[in-house]
Design a protein around this motif. Structure first.
Motif, mmCIF file in Angstrom:
data_model
loop_
_atom_site.group_PDB
_atom_site.id
_atom_site.type_symbol
_atom_site.label_atom_id
_atom_site.label_comp_id
_atom_site.label_asym_id
_atom_site.label_seq_id
_atom_site.Cartn_x
_atom_site.Cartn_y
_atom_site.Cartn_z
ATOM 1 N N VAL A 37 1.232 -6.504 4.309
ATOM 2 C CA VAL A 37 -0.040 -7.124 4.671
ATOM 3 C C VAL A 37 -0.505 -7.960 3.477
ATOM 4 N N ILE A 38 -0.929 -9.193 3.739
ATOM 5 C CA ILE A 38 -1.515 -10.040 2.697
ATOM 6 C C ILE A 38 -2.788 -10.647 3.271
ATOM 7 N N ARG A 39 -3.898 -10.393 2.608
ATOM 8 C CA ARG A 39 -5.178 -10.955 3.029
ATOM 9 C C ARG A 39 -5.747 -11.754 1.868
ATOM 10 N N ASN A 40 -6.304 -12.919 2.158
ATOM 11 C CA ASN A 40 -6.968 -13.689 1.102
ATOM 12 C C ASN A 40 -8.221 -14.333 1.654
ATOM 13 N N LEU A 41 -9.240 -14.402 0.806
ATOM 14 C CA LEU A 41 -10.511 -14.988 1.221
ATOM 15 C C LEU A 41 -11.313 -15.382 -0.005
ATOM 16 N N LYS A 66 7.089 0.049 -7.192
ATOM 17 C CA LYS A 66 6.645 1.295 -6.571
ATOM 18 C C LYS A 66 7.015 1.272 -5.093
ATOM 19 N N PRO A 67 7.364 2.429 -4.504
ATOM 20 C CA PRO A 67 7.681 2.445 -3.066
ATOM 21 C C PRO A 67 6.495 2.028 -2.201
ATOM 22 N N LYS A 68 5.274 2.361 -2.657
ATOM 23 C CA LYS A 68 4.052 1.936 -1.972
ATOM 24 C C LYS A 68 3.038 1.531 -3.036
ATOM 25 N N ALA A 69 2.328 0.449 -2.784
ATOM 26 C CA ALA A 69 1.318 0.006 -3.739
ATOM 27 C C ALA A 69 0.358 -0.953 -3.065
ATOM 28 N N ILE A 70 -0.850 -1.024 -3.617
ATOM 29 C CA ILE A 70 -1.852 -1.985 -3.184
ATOM 30 C C ILE A 70 -2.190 -2.861 -4.390
ATOM 31 N N ILE A 71 -2.234 -4.174 -4.179
ATOM 32 C CA ILE A 71 -2.585 -5.103 -5.245
ATOM 33 C C ILE A 71 -3.892 -5.788 -4.869
ATOM 34 N N ALA A 72 -4.825 -5.834 -5.802
ATOM 35 C CA ALA A 72 -6.091 -6.544 -5.593
ATOM 36 C C ALA A 72 -6.283 -7.510 -6.753
ATOM 37 N N ILE A 106 -2.945 -7.139 -1.205
ATOM 38 C CA ILE A 106 -1.573 -7.056 -0.711
ATOM 39 C C ILE A 106 -1.179 -5.593 -0.590
ATOM 40 N N VAL A 107 -0.541 -5.249 0.508
ATOM 41 C CA VAL A 107 0.034 -3.922 0.690
ATOM 42 C C VAL A 107 1.548 -4.048 0.591
ATOM 43 N N MET A 108 2.123 -3.382 -0.407
ATOM 44 C CA MET A 108 3.571 -3.379 -0.609
ATOM 45 C C MET A 108 4.144 -2.035 -0.171
ATOM 46 N N VAL A 109 5.162 -2.078 0.693
ATOM 47 C CA VAL A 109 5.846 -0.858 1.116
ATOM 48 C C VAL A 109 7.340 -1.145 1.167
ATOM 49 N N ASN A 110 8.092 -0.331 0.444
ATOM 50 C CA ASN A 110 9.554 -0.452 0.426
ATOM 51 C C ASN A 110 10.015 -1.869 0.094
#
Length: 376
Positions: free
Chosen positions: A191-195, A166-172, A182-186
């Protein structure tokens, strides 16, 4: 003809083994792990886990050999960095120099891997990952004890990114009590955050609220630095791991944002009844050997090998001796980079700052993550 690929992912609760060929799942197997063998994604009992690996391969009637293995990526850091266009011979040193400035951790405690990505003329752009030496060393040691030969390592968030088109997507994703957003763009993880999540019930109402807030915080952070093209309510959210099995919580997860939510897809063909969500990390690992990034596709361009150089077979070639002229140029460029770091008012360049939050210490800080075009 595609060769068969063997992938291994070890988490706190079990081992996942997947055999694939091209974009097709061939075989799969798993084995549970007793509490205490692996904790916080770090293998605590190498000997016992190695025995479990041997038993799994024997039971699945699969010969030990070369494998692609996954790291959890917990406490790992990721940055997009931009440097002047550099000779290939000195790029590793330049990246390490910049990493020392943008990574808020001692470089003696982490391994660094990077991959160059498309950039405008005159620039070098790279995706940089810094990850735990301890977790990496003990994983490689355990695999070797089991008679396996790790040729490639990958980090869990980067593996998950490889399944999205996808051109833009959020993965949780929630696995072994850890959250990744994770924020995927192009085709690039922006952005990748983990906790870690708290409590034995990783999907308790308290943790669902925390995940929802973290998702909202991540989107707000991305949008604050991309006001010209922000993430809106049409951007899909893909869930993985425990979240994929908890569809009743999906609406609570996105709150009032109304993002469309669905399970993280598998680009691989597989037999009916195959538990894709359970093996989605392995699928992402296997896709490292499949050329997905074709024209018109948005599969992740990041496909670095996180296996540290000390574990790779030694290769002797003339490239081990850097060209003296390139080295001299590199020293000069590194000196310029160091000078710019100390003299923020000299020259014309653009800096981007990233807001970071350490969930273990509660400290907030800003770091420089992007050095754009330099004029001196």
């Amino acid at each position: 003809m595609s060769e068969k690929v063997t992938t291994i992912f070890i988490e706190d609760t079990g081992i996942r083994l997947l055999i694939s060929k091209g974009k097709e799942v061939v075989r799969w197997a798993s084995a549970p792990l007793e509490p205490g063998l692996v904790s916080g994604s770090i293998i605590l009992d190498e000997a016992r886990v190695a025995e479990k690996l041997k038993e799994l391969f024997l039971r699945a009637e699969i010969s030990a050999g070369k494998v692609i293995a996954g790291l959890s990526g917990l406490n790992s850091l990721y940055r997009l960095i931009t440097l002047p266009e550099l000779p290939k011979a000195i790029l590793p040193e330049a990246v390490r120099h910049e990493a020392g400035r943008v990574i808020p951790a001692s470089l003696d405690e982490v391994y660094l891997s990077y991959q160059t990505i498309p950039a405008p003329s005159g620039e070098t752009r790279a995706f940089l990952a810094a990850y735990s030496r301890k977790e990496t060393d003990v994983l490689v040691s355990t695999l070797r004890r089991a008679g396996l030969k790790p040729t490639t390592l990958d980090l869990l968030p980067l593996s998950l990114c490889r399944t999205v088109n996808k051109p833009k997507a959020i993965i949780a994703s929630v696995r072994s009590g850890c959250l990744d957003i994770i924020v995927m763009v192009n085709a690039i993880p922006q952005v990748i955050r983990n906790l870690p999540l708290h409590g034995e019930a990783t999907l308790s109402s308290e943790n669902i609220t925390a995940i929802s807030e973290e998702l909202e915080r991540t989107v707000a952070f991305y949008n604050s630095s991309h006001t010209e093209e922000p993430l809106d309510s049409t951007v899909p959210v893909f869930v993985s791991g425990d979240l994929a099995e908890a569809q009743d919580h999906w609406q609570s997860l996105v709150g009032t944002q109304m993002y469309p939510v669905s399970e993280l897809p598998s680009p691989m063909e597989h037999p009916k009844g195959f538990p894709a969500n359970e093996f989605i990390v392995n699928i992402g690992l296997a896709l490292k050997r499949v050329p997905l990034a074709k024209e018109g596709a948005y599969y992740s361009l990041v496909n670095l090998n996180a296996l540290p150089e000390i574990y790779k077979p030694e290769r002797v070639s003339g490239s081990r001796v850097a060209d003296p002229i390139a080295a001299a140029i590199g020293i000069g460029i590194l000196a310029i980079l160091g000078f710019l770091g100390q003299n923020a008012t000299t020259g014309t360049y653009s800096l981007r700052f990233t807001h970071c939050y350490n969930h273990h210490t509660g400290m907030q800080f800003f770091i420089r993550t992007n050095l754009m075009k330099i004029q001196v």
